[in-house]
Motif scaffolding. Structure first.
Motif, PDB file in Angstrom:
ATOM      1  N   ASP A 239       0.826  -1.206   0.000  1.00  0.00           N
ATOM      2  CA  ASP A 239       0.000   0.000   0.000  1.00  0.00           C
ATOM      3  C   ASP A 239       0.862   1.259   0.000  1.00  0.00           C
ATOM      4  OD1 ASP A 239      -2.614  -1.140   0.060  1.00  0.00           O
ATOM      5  OD2 ASP A 239      -2.327  -1.634   2.170  1.00  0.00           O
ATOM      6  N   ASP A 240       2.029   1.190   0.647  1.00  0.00           N
ATOM      7  CA  ASP A 240       2.871   2.378   0.819  1.00  0.00           C
ATOM      8  C   ASP A 240       4.323   2.038   0.466  1.00  0.00           C
ATOM      9  OD1 ASP A 240       4.032   4.749   1.522  1.00  0.00           O
ATOM     10  OD2 ASP A 240       3.186   4.830   3.549  1.00  0.00           O
ATOM     11  N   PRO A 241       4.643   1.923  -0.814  1.00  0.00           N
ATOM     12  CA  PRO A 241       6.014   1.565  -1.209  1.00  0.00           C
ATOM     13  C   PRO A 241       7.059   2.563  -0.724  1.00  0.00           C
ATOM     14  CG  PRO A 241       4.500   1.354  -3.065  1.00  0.00           C
ATOM     15  CD  PRO A 241       3.744   2.049  -1.979  1.00  0.00           C
ATOM     16  N   ALA A 242       6.723   3.845  -0.702  1.00  0.00           N
ATOM     17  CA  ALA A 242       7.696   4.856  -0.278  1.00  0.00           C
ATOM     18  C   ALA A 242       8.141   4.617   1.157  1.00  0.00           C
ATOM     19  CB  ALA A 242       7.096   6.254  -0.424  1.00  0.00           C
ATOM     20  N   ARG A 243       7.185   4.270   2.023  1.00  0.00           N
ATOM     21  CA  ARG A 243       7.541   4.016   3.426  1.00  0.00           C
ATOM     22  C   ARG A 243       8.440   2.789   3.540  1.00  0.00           C
ATOM     23  NH1 ARG A 243       4.547   1.924   8.269  1.00  0.00           N
ATOM     24  NH2 ARG A 243       2.749   1.493   6.940  1.00  0.00           N
ATOM     25  N   ALA A 244       8.166   1.760   2.748  1.00  0.00           N
ATOM     26  CA  ALA A 244       9.005   0.560   2.776  1.00  0.00           C
ATOM     27  C   ALA A 244      10.437   0.880   2.354  1.00  0.00           C
ATOM     28  CB  ALA A 244       8.408  -0.511   1.872  1.00  0.00           C
ATOM     29  N   LEU A 245      10.594   1.706   1.320  1.00  0.00           N
ATOM     30  CA  LEU A 245      11.940   2.061   0.869  1.00  0.00           C
ATOM     31  C   LEU A 245      12.662   2.941   1.893  1.00  0.00           C
ATOM     32  CD1 LEU A 245      11.394   2.708  -2.953  1.00  0.00           C
ATOM     33  CD2 LEU A 245      12.311   0.668  -1.826  1.00  0.00           C
ATOM     34  N   ALA A 246      11.913   3.817   2.559  1.00  0.00           N
ATOM     35  CA  ALA A 246      12.518   4.650   3.596  1.00  0.00           C
ATOM     36  C   ALA A 246      13.036   3.788   4.746  1.00  0.00           C
ATOM     37  CB  ALA A 246      11.509   5.676   4.108  1.00  0.00           C
ATOM     38  N   GLN A 247      12.264   2.767   5.128  1.00  0.00           N
ATOM     39  CA  GLN A 247      12.706   1.866   6.179  1.00  0.00           C
ATOM     40  C   GLN A 247      13.931   1.065   5.729  1.00  0.00           C
ATOM     41  OE1 GLN A 247      11.690   1.462   9.347  1.00  0.00           O
ATOM     42  NE2 GLN A 247      10.315   3.214   9.077  1.00  0.00           N
ATOM     43  N   ALA A 248      13.931   0.636   4.472  1.00  0.00           N
ATOM     44  CA  ALA A 248      15.074  -0.118   3.952  1.00  0.00           C
ATOM     45  C   ALA A 248      16.334   0.739   3.963  1.00  0.00           C
ATOM     46  CB  ALA A 248      14.772  -0.605   2.537  1.00  0.00           C
ATOM     47  N   ALA A 249      16.189   2.001   3.574  1.00  0.00           N
ATOM     48  CA  ALA A 249      17.358   2.890   3.525  1.00  0.00           C
ATOM     49  C   ALA A 249      17.997   3.044   4.898  1.00  0.00           C
ATOM     50  CB  ALA A 249      16.945   4.251   2.974  1.00  0.00           C
ATOM     51  N   ALA A 283       6.614   4.170 -12.484  1.00  0.00           N
ATOM     52  CA  ALA A 283       7.391   4.996 -13.404  1.00  0.00           C
ATOM     53  C   ALA A 283       8.816   5.162 -12.883  1.00  0.00           C
ATOM     54  CB  ALA A 283       6.729   6.366 -13.568  1.00  0.00           C
ATOM     55  N   ARG A 284       9.747   5.372 -13.822  1.00  0.00           N
ATOM     56  CA  ARG A 284      11.150   5.574 -13.427  1.00  0.00           C
ATOM     57  C   ARG A 284      11.277   6.698 -12.404  1.00  0.00           C
ATOM     58  NH1 ARG A 284      14.805   5.684 -18.943  1.00  0.00           N
ATOM     59  NH2 ARG A 284      14.088   3.718 -19.873  1.00  0.00           N
ATOM     60  N   GLU A 285      10.619   7.806 -12.704  1.00  0.00           N
ATOM     61  CA  GLU A 285      10.751   8.994 -11.864  1.00  0.00           C
ATOM     62  C   GLU A 285      10.168   8.770 -10.467  1.00  0.00           C
ATOM     63  OE1 GLU A 285       9.266   8.823 -14.795  1.00  0.00           O
ATOM     64  OE2 GLU A 285      10.780   9.743 -16.111  1.00  0.00           O
ATOM     65  N   GLN A 286       9.112   7.947 -10.385  1.00  0.00           N
ATOM     66  CA  GLN A 286       8.470   7.743  -9.090  1.00  0.00           C
ATOM     67  C   GLN A 286       9.403   7.032  -8.115  1.00  0.00           C
ATOM     68  OE1 GLN A 286       4.833   8.424  -7.733  1.00  0.00           O
ATOM     69  NE2 GLN A 286       6.625   8.519  -6.407  1.00  0.00           N
ATOM     70  N   VAL A 287       9.970   5.915  -8.529  1.00  0.00           N
ATOM     71  CA  VAL A 287      10.851   5.161  -7.631  1.00  0.00           C
ATOM     72  C   VAL A 287      12.120   5.962  -7.344  1.00  0.00           C
ATOM     73  CG1 VAL A 287      12.201   3.047  -7.340  1.00  0.00           C
ATOM     74  CG2 VAL A 287       9.915   2.939  -8.353  1.00  0.00           C
ATOM     75  N   SER A 288      12.643   6.642  -8.362  1.00  0.00           N
ATOM     76  CA  SER A 288      13.836   7.467  -8.140  1.00  0.00           C
ATOM     77  C   SER A 288      13.568   8.545  -7.105  1.00  0.00           C
ATOM     78  CB  SER A 288      14.281   8.102  -9.459  1.00  0.00           C
ATOM     79  OG  SER A 288      14.737   7.113 -10.359  1.00  0.00           O
ATOM     80  N   ALA A 289      12.363   9.151  -7.158  1.00  0.00           N
ATOM     81  CA  ALA A 289      12.013  10.182  -6.183  1.00  0.00           C
ATOM     82  C   ALA A 289      11.905   9.594  -4.781  1.00  0.00           C
ATOM     83  CB  ALA A 289      10.697  10.847  -6.580  1.00  0.00           C
ATOM     84  N   TRP A 290      11.326   8.413  -4.669  1.00  0.00           N
ATOM     85  CA  TRP A 290      11.218   7.770  -3.350  1.00  0.00           C
ATOM     86  C   TRP A 290      12.602   7.476  -2.772  1.00  0.00           C
ATOM     87  CZ3 TRP A 290       7.032   3.845  -5.298  1.00  0.00           C
ATOM     88  CH2 TRP A 290       5.776   4.458  -5.253  1.00  0.00           C
ATOM     89  N   LEU A 291      13.507   6.998  -3.602  1.00  0.00           N
ATOM     90  CA  LEU A 291      14.861   6.725  -3.125  1.00  0.00           C
ATOM     91  C   LEU A 291      15.561   8.016  -2.701  1.00  0.00           C
ATOM     92  CD1 LEU A 291      15.962   4.073  -5.783  1.00  0.00           C
ATOM     93  CD2 LEU A 291      15.421   3.644  -3.376  1.00  0.00           C
ATOM     94  N   GLU A 293      14.085  10.725  -1.588  1.00  0.00           N
ATOM     95  CA  GLU A 293      13.467  11.140  -0.322  1.00  0.00           C
ATOM     96  C   GLU A 293      13.982  10.317   0.847  1.00  0.00           C
ATOM     97  OE1 GLU A 293       9.315  10.687  -1.018  1.00  0.00           O
ATOM     98  OE2 GLU A 293       9.215  12.341  -2.473  1.00  0.00           O
ATOM     99  N   ALA A 294      14.384   9.096   0.571  1.00  0.00           N
ATOM    100  CA  ALA A 294      14.928   8.224   1.616  1.00  0.00           C
ATOM    101  C   ALA A 294      16.391   8.524   1.921  1.00  0.00           C
ATOM    102  CB  ALA A 294      14.776   6.759   1.211  1.00  0.00           C
ATOM    103  N   GLY A 295      16.963   9.522   1.224  1.00  0.00           N
ATOM    104  CA  GLY A 295      18.339   9.925   1.488  1.00  0.00           C
ATOM    105  C   GLY A 295      19.372   9.188   0.665  1.00  0.00           C
ATOM    106  N   LEU A 296      18.960   8.655  -0.487  1.00  0.00           N
ATOM    107  CA  LEU A 296      19.884   7.896  -1.315  1.00  0.00           C
ATOM    108  C   LEU A 296      20.098   8.595  -2.653  1.00  0.00           C
ATOM    109  CD1 LEU A 296      18.409   4.303  -0.791  1.00  0.00           C
ATOM    110  CD2 LEU A 296      20.157   5.459   0.577  1.00  0.00           C
ATOM    111  N   ASP A 297      21.311   8.490  -3.167  1.00  0.00           N
ATOM    112  CA  ASP A 297      21.564   8.904  -4.544  1.00  0.00           C
ATOM    113  C   ASP A 297      20.977   7.825  -5.447  1.00  0.00           C
ATOM    114  OD1 ASP A 297      22.918  11.252  -3.941  1.00  0.00           O
ATOM    115  OD2 ASP A 297      24.827  10.204  -3.700  1.00  0.00           O
ATOM    116  N   SER A 298      20.110   8.248  -6.361  1.00  0.00           N
ATOM    117  CA  SER A 298      19.345   7.272  -7.128  1.00  0.00           C
ATOM    118  C   SER A 298      19.658   7.347  -8.607  1.00  0.00           C
ATOM    119  CB  SER A 298      17.844   7.517  -6.913  1.00  0.00           C
ATOM    120  OG  SER A 298      17.079   6.758  -7.811  1.00  0.00           O
ATOM    121  N   ARG A 299      19.625   6.170  -9.233  1.00  0.00           N
ATOM    122  CA  ARG A 299      19.691   6.136 -10.689  1.00  0.00           C
ATOM    123  C   ARG A 299      18.852   4.976 -11.197  1.00  0.00           C
ATOM    124  NH1 ARG A 299      23.103   2.260 -13.010  1.00  0.00           N
ATOM    125  NH2 ARG A 299      24.641   1.286 -11.629  1.00  0.00           N
TER     126      ARG A 299
END
Length: 338
Positions: A239-249, A283-291, A293-299
């Motif tokens: 339901d909340d992929p962004a939160r999962a990635l933030a926890q992973a980071a 979308a590419r931009e969506q996951v990159s933005a979540w990463l 926001e989680a404090g990661l350099d994303s590509r």
């Protein structure tokens, strides 16, 4: 690179005496020899050693309190394994000195093989019930071999340090990468899927991988403890992929990497009904933005589209996030950042 002596656990005199007392009993020594082969439950040890559950539990309590074993829960079950560093440090001379032809130890190993065989049968029975759903999904996407090759290309060569597979499922990513890791952990919310992963890993000779039951939104793991984290075909169930990635980071060590593998946007609405997908790709931009926001350099690390070019097939996308902190020089040799 650290020498073997530098990897030995540091322990005081009283702690060393407590440890030696804990292991200097026949049943406890047999337990340690079994757990050197991989984690086991109380029920497993009861079946193998032919002793009552209360007696086995008392021995396990002594070994846990002495710091020899670690215990973790998986639903109503409890699993035990050698404490980190013990199998390669303090206990190594003891384990190495055991006669592999000792009749008691040989019988224990035979019963351990029987327990693992039963696990495998139960896991395959469960997975057989899911197979039609998995086969349907596999038929819609690029071949798994191509995806795994792309993952290996992104991860790069060399040692991987400590790795974590979030939403490990069948344990396939751990089978692929754990042989190159100093320590490998798999987390999944489903006890049934962990049973499948445990059987698969044992069958491939990787029984010492650490499998844990837990919530991807609140992983029961130490922050900053992993050099490489994978989130492989998991986000579309959440339901909340962004939160999962933030926890992973938060679990990444300085300079660590987070690899996300999932579907590109698609219109296969029926997957919500037949496969319990919550999201129809990203979308590419969506996951990159979540990463980001989680404090990661994303590509964006690439797309894998089905070779037949059919519009109703799924494209697999890969994203790589890198922790912005500089890794300590002493750990750089353990992972070659792609």
């Amino acid at each position: 690179m650290s020498s073997p002596a530098e990897k030995l656990p540091v322990i005081g005199v009283s702690g060393l005496v407590a440890t030696l007392r804990a292991v200097s009993e026949e049943t406890r020594l047999r337990i340690i020899a079994l757990l050197a082969e991989g984690e086991l439950s109380v029920s497993d040890l009861t079946d193998i050693l032919g002793q009552s559950q209360p007696r086995i539990s008392r021995h396990l309590k002594v070994l846990v309190e002495a710091g020899v074993l670690e215990r973790h829960r998986e639903g109503a079950w409890a699993f035990f394994r050698l404490a980190e560093g013990m199998s390669t440090g303090l206990l190594q001379p003891i384990l190495a000195g055991l006669d592999p032809q000792d009749p008691g130890l040989s019988e224990d190993r035979e019963r351990l093989a029987g327990v693992r065989a039963e696990r495998s049968r139960a896991a395959q029975s469960f997975f057989a019930r899911l197979a039609p759903r998995w086969d349907e999904l596999r038929s819609l996407q690029v071949a798994e071999e191509a995806v795994e090759t792309a993952i290996l290309d992104v991860v790069g060569p060399g040692r991987l340090g400590t790795i974590l597979d979030l939403g490990t499922g069948t344990g396939r990513m751990l089978q692929l990468l754990a042989p190159r890791a100093a320590r490998a952990v798999g987390l999944d919310a489903s006890h049934a899927m962990l049973s499948v992963a445990r059987a698969n890993l044992a069958r491939s000779g990787q029984a010492r991988v650490d499998l844990r039951q837990g919530d991807i939104y609140a992983p029961p793991l130490v922050r900053g403890g992993f050099d490489l984290i994978l989130v492989h075909q998991v986000l579309h169930y959440l339901d909340d992929p962004a939160r999962a990635l933030a926890q992973a980071a938060r679990l990444l060590a300085p300079g660590g990497r987070l690899l996300v593998v999932d579907f590109a946007p698609h219109g296969l609405e029926f997957l919500r009904e037949t496969q319990a997908h919550r999201r129809l790709g990203f979308a590419r931009e969506q996951v990159s933005a979540w990463l980001d926001e989680a404090g990661l350099d994303s590509r964006h690390a690439g797309d894998l589209a089905p070779s037949d070019g059919q519009g109703d097939k799924l494209t697999v996308s890969l994203w790589l996030g890198c922790d912005r902190q500089v890794a300590p020089a002493s750990t750089i040799h353990d992972r070659e950042v792609a």
